[in-house]
Design a protein around this motif. Structure first.
Motif, PDB file in Angstrom:
ATOM      1  N   ILE A 152      14.072   5.390  12.308  1.00 37.72           N
ATOM      2  CA  ILE A 152      14.928   4.487  13.076  1.00 37.72           C
ATOM      3  C   ILE A 152      14.101   3.681  14.069  1.00 37.72           C
ATOM      4  N   GLY A 153      13.010   4.248  14.591  1.00 40.48           N
ATOM      5  CA  GLY A 153      12.177   3.514  15.529  1.00 40.48           C
ATOM      6  C   GLY A 153      11.580   2.265  14.914  1.00 40.48           C
ATOM      7  N   THR A 154      11.191   2.357  13.649  1.00 41.88           N
ATOM      8  CA  THR A 154      10.625   1.203  12.952  1.00 41.88           C
ATOM      9  C   THR A 154      11.714   0.198  12.581  1.00 41.88           C
ATOM     10  N   VAL A 155      12.830   0.693  12.081  1.00 37.95           N
ATOM     11  CA  VAL A 155      13.931  -0.192  11.692  1.00 37.95           C
ATOM     12  C   VAL A 155      14.435  -0.981  12.895  1.00 37.95           C
ATOM     13  N   TYR A 156      14.642  -0.295  14.012  1.00 37.19           N
ATOM     14  CA  TYR A 156      15.172  -0.961  15.201  1.00 37.19           C
ATOM     15  C   TYR A 156      14.183  -1.998  15.732  1.00 37.19           C
ATOM     16  N   TYR A 157      12.897  -1.693  15.708  1.00 40.39           N
ATOM     17  CA  TYR A 157      11.886  -2.641  16.177  1.00 40.39           C
ATOM     18  C   TYR A 157      11.971  -3.950  15.386  1.00 40.39           C
ATOM     19  N   VAL A 158      12.042  -3.827  14.063  1.00 37.62           N
ATOM     20  CA  VAL A 158      12.080  -5.029  13.220  1.00 37.62           C
ATOM     21  C   VAL A 158      13.323  -5.869  13.523  1.00 37.62           C
ATOM     22  N   ASP A 250       1.448  -2.511   8.826  1.00 38.73           N
ATOM     23  CA  ASP A 250       1.248  -2.027   7.458  1.00 38.73           C
ATOM     24  C   ASP A 250       2.457  -1.236   6.973  1.00 38.73           C
ATOM     25  N   THR A 251       3.078  -0.460   7.876  1.00 40.68           N
ATOM     26  CA  THR A 251       4.290   0.268   7.503  1.00 40.68           C
ATOM     27  C   THR A 251       5.398  -0.703   7.105  1.00 40.68           C
ATOM     28  N   ILE A 252       5.556  -1.769   7.878  1.00 39.27           N
ATOM     29  CA  ILE A 252       6.591  -2.768   7.571  1.00 39.27           C
ATOM     30  C   ILE A 252       6.318  -3.412   6.218  1.00 39.27           C
ATOM     31  N   ARG A 253       5.050  -3.723   5.947  1.00 36.68           N
ATOM     32  CA  ARG A 253       4.698  -4.303   4.636  1.00 36.68           C
ATOM     33  C   ARG A 253       5.008  -3.320   3.519  1.00 36.68           C
ATOM     34  N   LEU A 254       4.664  -2.065   3.732  1.00 35.90           N
ATOM     35  CA  LEU A 254       4.933  -1.032   2.731  1.00 35.90           C
ATOM     36  C   LEU A 254       6.429  -0.888   2.485  1.00 35.90           C
ATOM     37  N   TRP A 255       7.215  -0.888   3.560  1.00 39.30           N
ATOM     38  CA  TRP A 255       8.660  -0.730   3.426  1.00 39.30           C
ATOM     39  C   TRP A 255       9.308  -1.935   2.758  1.00 39.30           C
ATOM     40  N   ASP A 256       8.746  -3.120   2.920  1.00 32.18           N
ATOM     41  CA  ASP A 256       9.276  -4.284   2.216  1.00 32.18           C
ATOM     42  C   ASP A 256       9.310  -4.019   0.714  1.00 32.18           C
ATOM     43  N   SER A 257       8.214  -3.479   0.206  1.00 28.19           N
ATOM     44  CA  SER A 257       8.150  -3.168  -1.227  1.00 28.19           C
ATOM     45  C   SER A 257       9.013  -1.961  -1.571  1.00 28.19           C
ATOM     46  N   LEU A 258       9.028  -0.973  -0.685  1.00 24.03           N
ATOM     47  CA  LEU A 258       9.832   0.229  -0.927  1.00 24.03           C
ATOM     48  C   LEU A 258      11.309  -0.117  -1.064  1.00 24.03           C
ATOM     49  N   PHE A 259      11.859  -0.868  -0.117  1.00 24.33           N
ATOM     50  CA  PHE A 259      13.288  -1.161  -0.126  1.00 24.33           C
ATOM     51  C   PHE A 259      13.675  -2.145  -1.224  1.00 24.33           C
ATOM     52  N   ALA A 260      12.688  -2.885  -1.734  1.00 25.72           N
ATOM     53  CA  ALA A 260      12.961  -3.801  -2.849  1.00 25.72           C
ATOM     54  C   ALA A 260      12.876  -3.091  -4.200  1.00 25.72           C
ATOM     55  N   SER A 261      12.360  -1.859  -4.183  1.00 24.94           N
ATOM     56  CA  SER A 261      12.180  -1.122  -5.428  1.00 24.94           C
ATOM     57  C   SER A 261      13.490  -0.473  -5.871  1.00 24.94           C
ATOM     58  N   PRO A 262      13.839  -0.570  -7.156  1.00 24.54           N
ATOM     59  CA  PRO A 262      15.069   0.081  -7.634  1.00 24.54           C
ATOM     60  C   PRO A 262      14.971   1.595  -7.667  1.00 24.54           C
ATOM     61  N   PHE A 267       8.872   5.318  -6.243  1.00 25.91           N
ATOM     62  CA  PHE A 267       7.943   4.423  -5.547  1.00 25.91           C
ATOM     63  C   PHE A 267       7.112   5.198  -4.534  1.00 25.91           C
ATOM     64  N   VAL A 268       7.783   5.983  -3.694  1.00 28.74           N
ATOM     65  CA  VAL A 268       7.071   6.759  -2.672  1.00 28.74           C
ATOM     66  C   VAL A 268       6.125   7.757  -3.339  1.00 28.74           C
ATOM     67  N   ARG A 269       6.571   8.370  -4.404  1.00 30.05           N
ATOM     68  CA  ARG A 269       5.748   9.372  -5.088  1.00 30.05           C
ATOM     69  C   ARG A 269       4.465   8.743  -5.635  1.00 30.05           C
ATOM     70  N   TYR A 270       4.565   7.574  -6.269  1.00 28.06           N
ATOM     71  CA  TYR A 270       3.375   6.926  -6.817  1.00 28.06           C
ATOM     72  C   TYR A 270       2.446   6.432  -5.715  1.00 28.06           C
ATOM     73  N   VAL A 271       3.014   5.977  -4.606  1.00 25.74           N
ATOM     74  CA  VAL A 271       2.174   5.561  -3.480  1.00 25.74           C
ATOM     75  C   VAL A 271       1.417   6.754  -2.924  1.00 25.74           C
ATOM     76  N   CYS A 272       2.089   7.893  -2.788  1.00 23.78           N
ATOM     77  CA  CYS A 272       1.440   9.097  -2.267  1.00 23.78           C
ATOM     78  C   CYS A 272       0.286   9.537  -3.166  1.00 23.78           C
ATOM     79  N   VAL A 273       0.516   9.538  -4.472  1.00 22.52           N
ATOM     80  CA  VAL A 273      -0.544   9.923  -5.408  1.00 22.52           C
ATOM     81  C   VAL A 273      -1.695   8.921  -5.345  1.00 22.52           C
ATOM     82  N   THR A 274      -1.373   7.649  -5.251  1.00 20.18           N
ATOM     83  CA  THR A 274      -2.416   6.623  -5.166  1.00 20.18           C
ATOM     84  C   THR A 274      -3.248   6.794  -3.903  1.00 20.18           C
ATOM     85  N   MET A 275      -2.603   7.168  -2.794  1.00 14.05           N
ATOM     86  CA  MET A 275      -3.338   7.411  -1.552  1.00 14.05           C
ATOM     87  C   MET A 275      -4.387   8.496  -1.754  1.00 14.05           C
ATOM     88  N   VAL A 276      -4.033   9.531  -2.482  1.00 10.35           N
ATOM     89  CA  VAL A 276      -4.985  10.621  -2.742  1.00 10.35           C
ATOM     90  C   VAL A 276      -6.093  10.147  -3.679  1.00 10.35           C
TER      91      VAL A 276
END
Length: 345
Positions: A152-158, A250-262, A267-276
């Motif tokens: 909520i802290g990030t959402v409210y800021y935006v 960077d979080t806001i950029r990441l969430w732009d793609s996350l919330f646009a993903s069906p 999406f989160v799972r593949y990003v997490c694996v890619t981070m590793v």
């Protein structure tokens, strides 16, 4: 000032009827009596009748004239109702105290929440408290859980930083709506009784481990060998939607793609694996301590590169799966795991 709790004497516990105090002690809830008005905020905590109780013990209506408020109950009439009335107040105060401890640590270095002019920073934190408090009251099966404050802290800021001031004025209501929408899809992560279900936190961690094993079994085995349990880092990644791993832009950029993903979970799972995968060489050279430091304090990363790599990983997996089911001679008849190890991208 909405963000500054008023302090009055005597303590609120001294105003509670003796019968209520005795009941709280007999049920093991005596800790509720230790919450004084210095930890509450009359603009944030109301009882189920929509009243704020001040230090003189008087209930003052804040929701007068509202008949369809789901937080509103009939006013207390009997002694039992008065007892319930006070108990509800202290439960509300305890909930808000829990929320406030996390809210004041949300984006602690962000000037948006530190502005002293007209107490803007405190008032913005107060808005987060109200959102989380009301949501927790309306979702008793989930309640408030640490990590929600980061979302909520990030959402409210935006929303509050919108260039159009008219939109910014409605940031609190809009943030609540968006937060509730996000929670509809991920609330099972915060419910302990659902931990082992497919949508619960343990189920999602298992999906992550399975995907990492599929694409980089060497790293997965190394982390297991040195004693890095996935819960040491993945729980935070999943419950905060990675908002604590990257700077706010960077979080806001990441969430732009996350919330646009069906498929947001995938999406989160593949990003997490890619981070590793992106830090695999450093992980393979590290012991338990080094691996934990890296995964719990992820290094600065080009988020666009991270997103491109996550999409490429998923596209590659789909292409190999199609090849296994199609006429590709190299992959035909293979299982997906074997094909991913054998067929070149």
């Amino acid at each position: 000032r909405a963000g500054t709790p008023p302090r009055h004497e005597p303590a609120m516990a001294s105003l509670v009827p003796a019968r209520t105090r005795a009941h709280l002690r007999s049920t093991g809830d005596e800790s509720l009596l230790r919450i004084n008005e210095g930890t509450t905020n009359v603009l944030l905590v109301v009882d189920d009748d929509g009243n704020a109780i001040s230090s003189d013990g008087q209930a003052r209506p804040l929701l007068e004239g509202i008949d369809d408020d789901p937080l509103r109950l009939p006013s207390p009439r009997s002694e039992d109702s008065v007892e319930r009335h006070w108990r509800q107040f202290f439960e509300n105060a305890a909930l808000l105290d829990e929320i406030r401890k996390d809210v004041v640590r949300t984006h602690p270095d962000l000037q948006f929440y530190l502005e002293t002019e007209e107490d803007l920073g405190q008032r913005r934190y107060a808005a987060l408290e109200r959102i989380l408090f009301v949501w927790a009251k309306l979702n008793r099966g989930v309640r408030y859980v640490q990590g929600m404050n980061e979302i909520i802290g990030t959402v409210y800021y935006v929303l509050a930083s919108d260039r159009n001031p008219k939109w910014g004025e409605r940031a609190e209501a809009d943030a609540y709506f968006l937060f509730n929408t996000i929670m509809v899809e991920m609330r099972d992560v915060f419910v302990p009784s659902l931990d082992d279900s497919d949508t619960g936190i343990q189920g999602r961690i298992a999906d992550y481990v399975s995907l990492l094993s599929l694409h980089d079994p060497e790293v997965r085995c190394h982390l297991e060998d040195v004693g890095v349990d996935p819960t040491f880092y993945v729980i935070r990644w999943l419950t905060t939607l990675l908002s604590r791993e990257f700077p706010l832009p960077d979080t806001i950029r990441l969430w732009d793609s996350l919330f646009a993903s069906p498929g947001k979970d995938a999406f989160v799972r593949y990003v997490c694996v890619t981070m590793v995968v992106l830090v695999r060489e450093r992980l393979l050279q590290g012991d338990l301590s080094a691996c934990l430091r890296l995964l719990q304090g992820y290094p600065p990363t080009d988020v666009d590169r991270l997103l491109d790599a996550a999409r490429a990983l998923r596209t590659y997996e789909r292409a190999i799966a199609d090849a296994c089911a199609g006429e590709n001679e190299e992959a035909r008849g293979m299982g997906l795991r074997e094909a991913l190890r054998t067929v070149r991208p």
